[in-house]
Motif scaffolding. Structure first.
Motif, short mmCIF file in Angstrom:
data_model
loop_
_atom_site.label_atom_id
_atom_site.label_comp_id
_atom_site.label_asym_id
_atom_site.label_seq_id
_atom_site.Cartn_x
_atom_site.Cartn_y
_atom_site.Cartn_z
N THR A 83 0.83 -1.20 0.00
CA THR A 83 0.00 0.00 0.00
C THR A 83 0.87 1.26 0.00
O THR A 83 0.61 2.20 -0.75
N LEU A 84 1.91 1.26 0.82
CA LEU A 84 2.82 2.41 0.84
C LEU A 84 3.55 2.56 -0.48
O LEU A 84 3.74 3.68 -0.97
N LEU A 85 3.96 1.46 -1.08
CA LEU A 85 4.63 1.50 -2.37
C LEU A 85 3.69 2.04 -3.45
O LEU A 85 4.09 2.87 -4.28
N LEU A 86 2.45 1.60 -3.45
CA LEU A 86 1.47 2.08 -4.41
C LEU A 86 1.21 3.58 -4.21
O LEU A 86 1.18 4.34 -5.18
N ALA A 87 1.05 3.99 -2.98
CA ALA A 87 0.80 5.40 -2.70
C ALA A 87 2.00 6.26 -3.12
O ALA A 87 1.83 7.33 -3.71
N GLY A 88 3.19 5.77 -2.86
CA GLY A 88 4.39 6.50 -3.28
C GLY A 88 4.52 6.58 -4.78
O GLY A 88 4.89 7.62 -5.34
N SER A 89 4.19 5.50 -5.46
CA SER A 89 4.26 5.48 -6.92
C SER A 89 3.27 6.46 -7.54
O SER A 89 3.61 7.22 -8.45
N VAL A 90 2.03 6.42 -7.05
CA VAL A 90 1.02 7.33 -7.58
C VAL A 90 1.38 8.78 -7.26
O VAL A 90 1.25 9.67 -8.10
N GLY A 91 1.88 9.02 -6.06
CA GLY A 91 2.32 10.37 -5.69
C GLY A 91 3.46 10.87 -6.55
O GLY A 91 3.50 12.04 -6.96
N TYR A 92 4.42 9.99 -6.86
CA TYR A 92 5.55 10.36 -7.70
C TYR A 92 5.10 10.69 -9.12
O TYR A 92 5.52 11.70 -9.70
#
Length: 65
Positions: free
Chosen positions: A24-33
């Motif tokens: 979930t954190l990886l997905l959120a970071g990817s979308v944020g980036y």
């Protein structure tokens, strides 16, 4: 006498929960980036929050089964 049958299931559940949090954190970071690199798509914090909300909603449906 302690019940040793539940210990592996508890460890497995904890490991799965940890992996779900990391994904979930990886997905959120990817979308944020991506949103940060392309500002016309969305505000980065909003996009990351929506990604997290989507994952949590899907997990809620799975957990309710």
């Amino acid at each position: 006498m302690p019940d040793e049958g539940n210990h592996p299931a508890s460890s497995l559940a904890l490991a799965v929960l940890l992996l779900l949090v990391l994904v979930t954190l990886l997905l959120a970071g990817s979308v944020g980036y991506v949103a940060h690199r392309h500002p016309t798509l969305a505000v980065p914090i909003t996009a990351a929050g929506m990604a997290v909300a989507l994952v949590v909603a899907c997990l809620g449906v799975i957990a309710a089964r």
